[in-house]
Design a protein around this motif. Structure first.
Motif, PDB file in Angstrom:
ATOM      1  N   ASN A 193       0.922  -1.287   0.062  1.00 47.09           N
ATOM      2  CA  ASN A 193       0.154  -0.046  -0.101  1.00 47.09           C
ATOM      3  C   ASN A 193       1.129   1.239   0.019  1.00 47.09           C
ATOM      4  O   ASN A 193       1.646   1.393   1.021  1.00 47.09           O
ATOM      5  N   LEU A 194       1.132   1.683  -1.024  1.00 49.89           N
ATOM      6  CA  LEU A 194       2.001   2.734  -1.056  1.00 49.89           C
ATOM      7  C   LEU A 194       1.443   4.162  -0.962  1.00 49.89           C
ATOM      8  O   LEU A 194       0.573   4.807  -1.477  1.00 49.89           O
ATOM      9  N   ASP A 195       1.770   4.726   0.327  1.00 49.50           N
ATOM     10  CA  ASP A 195       1.242   5.925   0.886  1.00 49.50           C
ATOM     11  C   ASP A 195       2.328   6.953   0.682  1.00 49.50           C
ATOM     12  O   ASP A 195       3.339   6.849   1.396  1.00 49.50           O
ATOM     13  N   PRO A 196       2.454   7.951  -0.070  1.00 45.93           N
ATOM     14  CA  PRO A 196       3.546   8.859  -0.409  1.00 45.93           C
ATOM     15  C   PRO A 196       3.872   9.658   0.720  1.00 45.93           C
ATOM     16  O   PRO A 196       5.216  10.179   0.744  1.00 45.93           O
ATOM     17  N   SER A 197       2.901   9.938   1.361  1.00 46.36           N
ATOM     18  CA  SER A 197       2.903  11.224   2.499  1.00 46.36           C
ATOM     19  C   SER A 197       4.152  10.484   3.662  1.00 46.36           C
ATOM     20  O   SER A 197       5.013  11.505   3.911  1.00 46.36           O
ATOM     21  N   VAL A 220      -3.090   2.433  -3.178  1.00 45.81           N
ATOM     22  CA  VAL A 220      -2.440   3.583  -2.887  1.00 45.81           C
ATOM     23  C   VAL A 220      -3.369   4.440  -1.994  1.00 45.81           C
ATOM     24  O   VAL A 220      -4.540   4.661  -2.262  1.00 45.81           O
ATOM     25  N   HIS A 221      -2.645   4.877  -0.965  1.00 50.05           N
ATOM     26  CA  HIS A 221      -3.325   6.006  -0.286  1.00 50.05           C
ATOM     27  C   HIS A 221      -2.943   7.428  -0.740  1.00 50.05           C
ATOM     28  O   HIS A 221      -1.769   7.604  -0.854  1.00 50.05           O
ATOM     29  N   ALA A 222      -3.818   8.081  -1.077  1.00 47.33           N
ATOM     30  CA  ALA A 222      -3.212   9.473  -1.495  1.00 47.33           C
ATOM     31  C   ALA A 222      -3.466  10.612  -0.336  1.00 47.33           C
ATOM     32  O   ALA A 222      -4.472  10.905   0.213  1.00 47.33           O
ATOM     33  N   LEU A 282      -7.046   5.484  -5.908  1.00 49.50           N
ATOM     34  CA  LEU A 282      -6.275   6.362  -5.458  1.00 49.50           C
ATOM     35  C   LEU A 282      -7.285   6.853  -4.043  1.00 49.50           C
ATOM     36  O   LEU A 282      -7.959   7.659  -4.349  1.00 49.50           O
ATOM     37  N   SER A 283      -6.794   6.134  -3.087  1.00 48.79           N
ATOM     38  CA  SER A 283      -7.648   6.143  -1.926  1.00 48.79           C
ATOM     39  C   SER A 283      -7.399   7.389  -0.788  1.00 48.79           C
ATOM     40  O   SER A 283      -6.215   7.429  -0.108  1.00 48.79           O
ATOM     41  N   ILE A 284      -8.292   8.671  -1.017  1.00 48.70           N
ATOM     42  CA  ILE A 284      -7.893   9.694  -0.252  1.00 48.70           C
ATOM     43  C   ILE A 284      -7.773   9.496   1.332  1.00 48.70           C
ATOM     44  O   ILE A 284      -8.790   8.999   1.744  1.00 48.70           O
ATOM     45  N   GLU A 285      -6.818   9.865   1.781  1.00 50.07           N
ATOM     46  CA  GLU A 285      -6.620   9.668   3.403  1.00 50.07           C
ATOM     47  C   GLU A 285      -6.522  11.140   4.055  1.00 50.07           C
ATOM     48  O   GLU A 285      -5.585  11.514   3.806  1.00 50.07           O
ATOM     49  N   HIS A 286      -7.704  11.660   4.506  1.00 56.57           N
ATOM     50  CA  HIS A 286      -7.702  13.004   4.907  1.00 56.57           C
ATOM     51  C   HIS A 286      -7.124  13.074   6.308  1.00 56.57           C
ATOM     52  O   HIS A 286      -7.999  12.756   7.287  1.00 56.57           O
ATOM     53  N   GLU A 287      -5.916  13.493   6.481  1.00 59.95           N
ATOM     54  CA  GLU A 287      -5.390  13.760   8.046  1.00 59.95           C
ATOM     55  C   GLU A 287      -5.084  15.396   8.216  1.00 59.95           C
ATOM     56  O   GLU A 287      -3.826  15.310   9.009  1.00 59.95           O
ATOM     57  N   GLY A 296     -11.328  19.431   3.052  1.00 59.67           N
ATOM     58  CA  GLY A 296     -10.036  18.509   2.426  1.00 59.67           C
ATOM     59  C   GLY A 296     -10.503  17.669   1.580  1.00 59.67           C
ATOM     60  O   GLY A 296      -9.645  17.481   0.351  1.00 59.67           O
ATOM     61  N   LEU A 297     -11.478  16.719   1.607  1.00 62.22           N
ATOM     62  CA  LEU A 297     -12.003  15.836   0.606  1.00 62.22           C
ATOM     63  C   LEU A 297     -12.343  16.595  -0.582  1.00 62.22           C
ATOM     64  O   LEU A 297     -11.719  16.101  -1.794  1.00 62.22           O
ATOM     65  N   THR A 298     -13.000  17.664  -0.635  1.00 62.91           N
ATOM     66  CA  THR A 298     -13.446  18.164  -1.906  1.00 62.91           C
ATOM     67  C   THR A 298     -12.122  18.962  -2.710  1.00 62.91           C
ATOM     68  O   THR A 298     -11.957  18.619  -3.738  1.00 62.91           O
ATOM     69  N   ALA A 299     -11.018  19.456  -2.195  1.00 61.03           N
ATOM     70  CA  ALA A 299      -9.817  19.995  -2.441  1.00 61.03           C
ATOM     71  C   ALA A 299      -9.262  18.500  -3.230  1.00 61.03           C
ATOM     72  O   ALA A 299      -8.439  18.869  -4.369  1.00 61.03           O
ATOM     73  N   SER A 300      -9.198  17.687  -2.327  1.00 56.59           N
ATOM     74  CA  SER A 300      -8.272  16.545  -2.741  1.00 56.59           C
ATOM     75  C   SER A 300      -8.731  15.777  -3.997  1.00 56.59           C
ATOM     76  O   SER A 300      -7.974  15.346  -5.038  1.00 56.59           O
ATOM     77  N   VAL A 301     -10.126  15.748  -4.260  1.00 60.64           N
ATOM     78  CA  VAL A 301     -10.703  15.119  -5.416  1.00 60.64           C
ATOM     79  C   VAL A 301     -10.461  16.032  -6.505  1.00 60.64           C
ATOM     80  O   VAL A 301     -10.115  15.441  -7.687  1.00 60.64           O
ATOM     81  N   ASP A 302     -10.454  17.456  -6.337  1.00 61.37           N
ATOM     82  CA  ASP A 302     -10.231  18.224  -7.467  1.00 61.37           C
ATOM     83  C   ASP A 302      -8.666  18.120  -7.942  1.00 61.37           C
ATOM     84  O   ASP A 302      -8.484  18.095  -9.178  1.00 61.37           O
ATOM     85  N   VAL A 303      -7.748  17.973  -6.913  1.00 56.60           N
ATOM     86  CA  VAL A 303      -6.418  17.731  -7.283  1.00 56.60           C
ATOM     87  C   VAL A 303      -6.060  16.453  -8.166  1.00 56.60           C
ATOM     88  O   VAL A 303      -5.538  16.378  -8.991  1.00 56.60           O
ATOM     89  N   LEU A 304      -6.707  15.256  -7.530  1.00 52.87           N
ATOM     90  CA  LEU A 304      -6.515  14.117  -8.314  1.00 52.87           C
ATOM     91  C   LEU A 304      -7.453  13.909  -9.744  1.00 52.87           C
ATOM     92  O   LEU A 304      -6.731  13.375 -10.416  1.00 52.87           O
TER      93      LEU A 304
END
Length: 310
Positions: A193-197, A220-222, A282-287, A296-304
């Motif tokens: 599970n590749l989490d780039p953060s 993948v965790h985004a 690309l599973s968004i993980e908001h932290e 955060g979720l809305t902005a992340s969806v836009d970026v992806l």
């Protein structure tokens, strides 16, 4: 590739309300945590195992919103010298539940075992000196390999096709080489599970890591990380808690806020994933503690979406 979301990011909402938020944004897949490090705010693992009606209700909640349950997440330290057996039980129950639900991907951590019997804590060994560190690390790997061989057999019996082990600090698997070492030792049912953060704060290059893991990326965790100016004196080894945002050398941030150019990193990262043969979620993980989960979720969806468009 497509966009998903791990529902713990909306832990303040009920599951139906969280699914509504996700579906309204056009996200097509969710990942749900079942326990261990997560409080499992959206599912009751024992109840779901015991009741076909409860499982049918969960399936209907997803289907009625056009959502797919792509993975269950049982992340924790299954090799912890004090609580590992309890966390292992959650992981195995999660696999049993996955079999009932037709889910074939489980997200986990590798765990971090003690060095010697009777140890109450497990050290994360990150330096070659003092010299005994090497011996201690090999003892940990021997323990982990034995455990994971047994877990892989159990998972296979449950119909699990992929265990996606997260590259996470304070775990035996924390980067591409250690992920590949575990995979080589126990077989290709295990991947990353590749989490780039996490790679970002440890100083690795997520793009190079994706290339190194060609054929072995299962999830993948985004999630994004920003390195703060105080790293100049604090180093990237950070013990201030996440809520002490202004004091820390690095922080988890909403996608696009971790690098100059915003979406450019995610465009390059997605291209590297594709070149490595990955075509999954690309599973968004908001932290990000600075933004509401919804924002955060809305902005992340836009970026992806912008990254995937090119």
């Amino acid at each position: 590739m497509h966009i998903g979301f791990i529902t713990d990011g909306l832990a303040h909402l009920s599951l139906p309300d969280a699914l509504d938020v996700v579906a309204d944004l056009g996200v097509t897949e969710v990942e749900i945590a079942t326990g261990n490090w997560s409080s499992a705010p959206h599912v009751d693992l024992p109840a779901l195992l015991d009741s076909a009606d409860r499982r049918d209700e969960l399936t209907e909640q997803l289907a009625s919103r056009g959502l797919r349950l792509g993975a269950l997440n049982a992340s924790g330290n299954v090799l912890h010298p004090q609580t590992g057996s309890e966390q292992d039980a959650v992981a195995r129950d999660t696999m049993r539940l996955a079999a009932h639900l037709g889910v074939d991907t489980i997200v986990m951590m590798s765990g971090l075992p003690a060095v010697y019997p009777g140890d109450r804590v497990a050290p994360w060994i990150t330096t070659a000196w003092p010299r005994e560190n090497g011996e201690h690390l090999e003892r940990q790997w021997a323990t982990a390999t034995e455990y994971w061989r047994g877990l892989v057999e159990f998972a296979r019996d449950q119909g699990i096709r992929r265990i996606a082990v997260e590259t996470h600090g304070d775990q035996l698997v924390y980067n591409a080489p250690t992920a590949l070492r575990l995979r080589e030792a126990v077989g290709d049912l295990v991947g990353a599970n590749l989490d780039p953060s996490h790679l970002m704060w440890m100083g690795a290059d997520p793009v190079a890591s994706a290339r190194a893991l060609e054929g072995a990326i299962y999830h993948v965790h985004a999630k994004d990380t920003r390195i703060e100016p105080s790293v100049a004196t604090r180093t990237r080894l950070e013990t201030a808690f996440f809520t002490e945002r202004d004091a820390r050398a690095w922080n988890y941030v909403t996608l696009g806020q971790g690098h100059p150019g915003g979406v450019e990193f995610w465009r390059e990262f997605c291209a590297a994933l594709a070149a490595a043969g990955y075509d999954g979620v690309l599973s968004i993980e908001h932290e990000d503690v600075a933004l509401t989960p919804e924002a955060g979720l809305t902005a992340s969806v836009d970026v992806l979406r912008a990254a995937l468009a090119e």
